[in-house]
Write an enzyme that holds these catalytic residues in place. Structure first.
Site, PDB file in Angstrom:
ATOM      1  N   GLU A  93      -6.226 -10.915  -1.084  1.00 45.20           N
ATOM      2  CA  GLU A  93      -7.027 -10.792   0.077  1.00 45.20           C
ATOM      3  C   GLU A  93      -8.442 -10.771  -0.295  1.00 45.20           C
ATOM      4  O   GLU A  93      -9.373  -9.913   0.150  1.00 45.20           O
ATOM      5  CB  GLU A  93      -6.628  -9.346   0.787  1.00 45.20           C
ATOM      6  N   GLU A 122       0.876  -1.230   0.169  1.00 43.52           N
ATOM      7  CA  GLU A 122      -0.049   0.120  -0.014  1.00 43.52           C
ATOM      8  C   GLU A 122       0.808   1.317   0.144  1.00 43.52           C
ATOM      9  O   GLU A 122       0.586   2.421   0.460  1.00 43.52           O
ATOM     10  CB  GLU A 122      -1.047   0.001   1.219  1.00 43.52           C
TER      11      GLU A 122
HETATM   12  O1  G3I Z   1      -5.872  -9.310  18.958  1.00 46.76           O
HETATM   13  C1  G3I Z   1      -6.318  -7.905  19.438  1.00 46.76           C
HETATM   14  C2  G3I Z   1      -7.147  -8.268  20.752  1.00 46.76           C
HETATM   15  O2  G3I Z   1      -6.140  -8.930  21.586  1.00 46.76           O
HETATM   16  C3  G3I Z   1      -7.816  -6.998  21.042  1.00 46.76           C
HETATM   17  O3  G3I Z   1      -8.646  -7.409  22.412  1.00 46.76           O
HETATM   18  C4  G3I Z   1      -8.374  -6.341  20.009  1.00 46.76           C
HETATM   19  C5  G3I Z   1      -8.835  -4.802  20.580  1.00 46.76           C
HETATM   20  O4  G3I Z   1      -9.420  -4.073  19.198  1.00 46.76           O
HETATM   21  O5  G3I Z   1      -7.536  -6.317  18.979  1.00 46.76           O
HETATM   22  C6  G3I Z   1      -7.212  -7.374  18.527  1.00 46.76           C
HETATM   23  O6  G3I Z   1      -6.447  -6.936  17.397  1.00 46.76           O
HETATM   24  C7  G3I Z   1      -7.012  -6.565  15.995  1.00 46.76           C
HETATM   25  C8  G3I Z   1      -6.532  -7.754  15.048  1.00 46.76           C
HETATM   26  O7  G3I Z   1      -6.969  -7.166  13.810  1.00 46.76           O
HETATM   27  C9  G3I Z   1      -6.893  -9.074  15.375  1.00 46.76           C
HETATM   28  O8  G3I Z   1      -8.580  -9.058  15.161  1.00 46.76           O
HETATM   29  C10 G3I Z   1      -6.647  -5.267  15.813  1.00 46.76           C
HETATM   30  O9  G3I Z   1      -6.892  -4.461  16.714  1.00 46.76           O
HETATM   31  C11 G3I Z   1      -6.910  -4.944  14.522  1.00 46.76           C
HETATM   32  O10 G3I Z   1      -6.188  -3.900  14.099  1.00 46.76           O
HETATM   33  C12 G3I Z   1      -6.490  -6.094  13.509  1.00 46.76           C
HETATM   34  O11 G3I Z   1      -7.147  -5.523  12.315  1.00 46.76           O
HETATM   35  C13 G3I Z   1      -6.339  -6.340  11.137  1.00 46.76           C
HETATM   36  C14 G3I Z   1      -5.792  -5.038  10.083  1.00 46.76           C
HETATM   37  O12 G3I Z   1      -5.490  -5.788   9.014  1.00 46.76           O
HETATM   38  C15 G3I Z   1      -4.938  -4.335  10.744  1.00 46.76           C
HETATM   39  O13 G3I Z   1      -3.746  -5.232  11.113  1.00 46.76           O
HETATM   40  C16 G3I Z   1      -7.414  -7.380  10.452  1.00 46.76           C
HETATM   41  O14 G3I Z   1      -7.406  -8.644  11.260  1.00 46.76           O
HETATM   42  C17 G3I Z   1      -6.633  -7.828   9.288  1.00 46.76           C
HETATM   43  O15 G3I Z   1      -7.449  -8.702   8.427  1.00 46.76           O
HETATM   44  C18 G3I Z   1      -6.233  -6.736   8.344  1.00 46.76           C
HETATM   45  O16 G3I Z   1      -5.669  -6.931   7.108  1.00 46.76           O
HETATM   46  C19 G3I Z   1      -5.403  -6.083   6.160  1.00 46.76           C
HETATM   47  C20 G3I Z   1      -4.195  -6.493   5.386  1.00 46.76           C
HETATM   48  O17 G3I Z   1      -3.071  -6.829   6.422  1.00 46.76           O
HETATM   49  C21 G3I Z   1      -3.506  -5.508   4.364  1.00 46.76           C
HETATM   50  N1  G3I Z   1      -4.357  -5.016   3.545  1.00 46.76           N
HETATM   51  C22 G3I Z   1      -5.749  -4.461   4.095  1.00 46.76           C
HETATM   52  C23 G3I Z   1      -6.364  -5.733   5.036  1.00 46.76           C
HETATM   53  C24 G3I Z   1      -7.499  -5.227   5.696  1.00 46.76           C
HETATM   54  O18 G3I Z   1      -7.523  -3.990   6.431  1.00 46.76           O
END
Ligand code: G3I
Length: 376
Positions: free
Chosen positions: A267, A162
């Site tokens: 994705e 990105e």
């Molecule tokens: O695991 C913690 C949990 O312990 C905590 O209580 C909770 C509170 O918000 O957060 C949890 O972590 C979250 C994690 O996903 C697991 O669910 C994070 O906040 C959240 O930011 C994270 O989001 C991920 C996001 O990327 C940011 O890293 C999504 O799962 C993931 O699907 C998403 O994937 C991205 C790709 O890497 C890049 N392209 C876009 C795509 C979608 O955003």
């Protein structure tokens, strides 16, 4: 006891019995990966709940349906290198071990990204911005450590994620601000030096849309002209029921492939919920406000929308199959609907249905429409 039926009657009775048994015994669905084995790899992303066994059904289901795995979050900088000098490979190692035990192609996601990278990465110990040289050294150390750790096991890396804005200009990230635009070249060179056998990718969302694509193509051409190794481009494929248009995806795959790149949908999912236009894309920093009208199907997806989803998936796979020589992998961003990030983005707490399997791991209509495209 003497059998009172004549051989002819017995013959017809046995045929009748066989037909009845075949009709009444439910046919087992094929593994998704096997359906497309002549075309491209079929991947999924994996999370902690799946890999640590909390969800007992996950691993056998993943092994049966997918032949490529990407860690959804476990290899991101904030997870794998949360504080200076400390790496945490535990979750990522488990995912890689599981994937290799099941002969899957493992994708490393992601080395350099503006998001999910802790602030300390761009600062010195006093909290001041790093110099260009110091940030280059930090990036190099991170890439060498992470890629080195997985050398020979992770076969392809999302080196850069990105890096381009919607209008095709370079994203104003800390990487760009502190190092300058050659941070892109440096990231690919470090990754190649750390594992010369790994495939290296540029990965983005909306990069099938012309404005963004036309910003990315010259960057890739420039890398290639300079002899920098880049093997493929990942089109994330965070798509919707009605957009992007199929001809746009078709044209973009051709354009990327014409540079000699492998093309991957990295994705994939198809959002079925209303999307406020200002959050079209996949920028995780954006959020919109919850309204009931924006969460119309909390109790289940109506048949009419299920049918639309199935048709949309069939159309999308039609395009991907047309380009099966260029497309090497299609990875779904989630194992089933319940695991999709689209339940919480761009609005928290909605019920979305963007994948091929429902929350009970049952194939949806969309699954059957997708597998039909492999036979056409
Ligand atoms: O695991 C913690 C949990 O312990 C905590 O209580 C909770 C509170 O918000 O957060 C949890 O972590 C979250 C994690 O996903 C697991 O669910 C994070 O906040 C959240 O930011 C994270 O989001 C991920 C996001 O990327 C940011 O890293 C999504 O799962 C993931 O699907 C998403 O994937 C991205 C790709 O890497 C890049 N392209 C876009 C795509 C979608 O955003």
């Amino acid at each position: 006891m003497k059998n009172s039926f004549s051989p002819v009657v017995r013959y017809f009775l046995s045929i009748l019995f066989l037909t009845f048994s075949l009709l009444s015994c439910k046919k087992k669905d094929p593994g998704l990966k096997d359906v497309f084995s002549d075309a491209f790899l079929i991947g999924t992303c994996m999370n902690v709940t799946q890999i640590n066994g909390t969800d007992l059904k996950a691993k056998p289901f993943i092994a049966a349906n997918f032949n490529s795995v990407t860690a959804e979050n476990a290899m991101k900088w904030e997870r794998i290198h949360p504080v200076p000098g400390k790496y945490d490979f535990a979750v990522a190692d488990s995912i890689v071990k599981f994937a290799l035990a099941n002969k899957m192609f493992v994708v490393g996601h992601v080395l350099v990204w503006h998001s999910q990278t802790p602030d300390w990465v761009f600062q010195d110990s006093l909290g001041n911005p790093l110099t260009r040289d110091a940030l280059i050294s930090r990036m190099k150390e991170h890439i060498f450590t992470v890629v080195g750790h997985f050398r020979g096991r992770v076969k392809g890396w999302d080196v850069l994620n990105e890096a381009v804005d919607e209008d095709g200009s370079l994203r104003k990230s800390k990487w760009l601000e502190i190092i300058g635009k050659d941070y892109i070249q440096l990231a690919f060179e470090f990754a190649n030096a750390a594992d010369p056998w790994a495939e290296l990718y540029y990965n983005d969302y909306n990069n099938e849309l012309p404005a963004k694509r036309e910003g990315i193509l010259p960057i890739i051409k420039d890398l290639k002209q300079k002899g920098v190794k880049i093997d493929g481009v990942g089109i994330q494929g965070h798509w919707h029921l009605d957009s992007p248009k199929l001809n746009v995806i078709d044209e973009s795959i051709s354009k990327y492939a014409s540079l000699g790149l492998k093309v991957m949908i990295t994705e994939m999912e198809v959002n079925v919920l209303p999307t406020p236009p200002e959050v079209y894309g996949a920028d995780v920093s954006q959020q919109a406000r919850y309204l009931e009208t924006l969460n119309p199907y909390p109790a289940g997806l109506p048949d009419s929308v299920s049918n639309q989803l199935a048709q949309r998936y069939a159309d999308l796979f039609g395009v991907l199959m047309k380009h099966k020589d260029a497309v090497t992998r299609v990875t779904f961003w989630g194992v089933h609907d319940g695991y999709s990030w689209k339940n919480d983005w761009p609005i928290k707490g909605r019920t979305n249905y963007p994948l091929l399997f429902d929350r009970n791991y049952k194939p949806k209509k969309a699954f059957y429409s997708v597998i039909k495209t492999a036979k056409n």
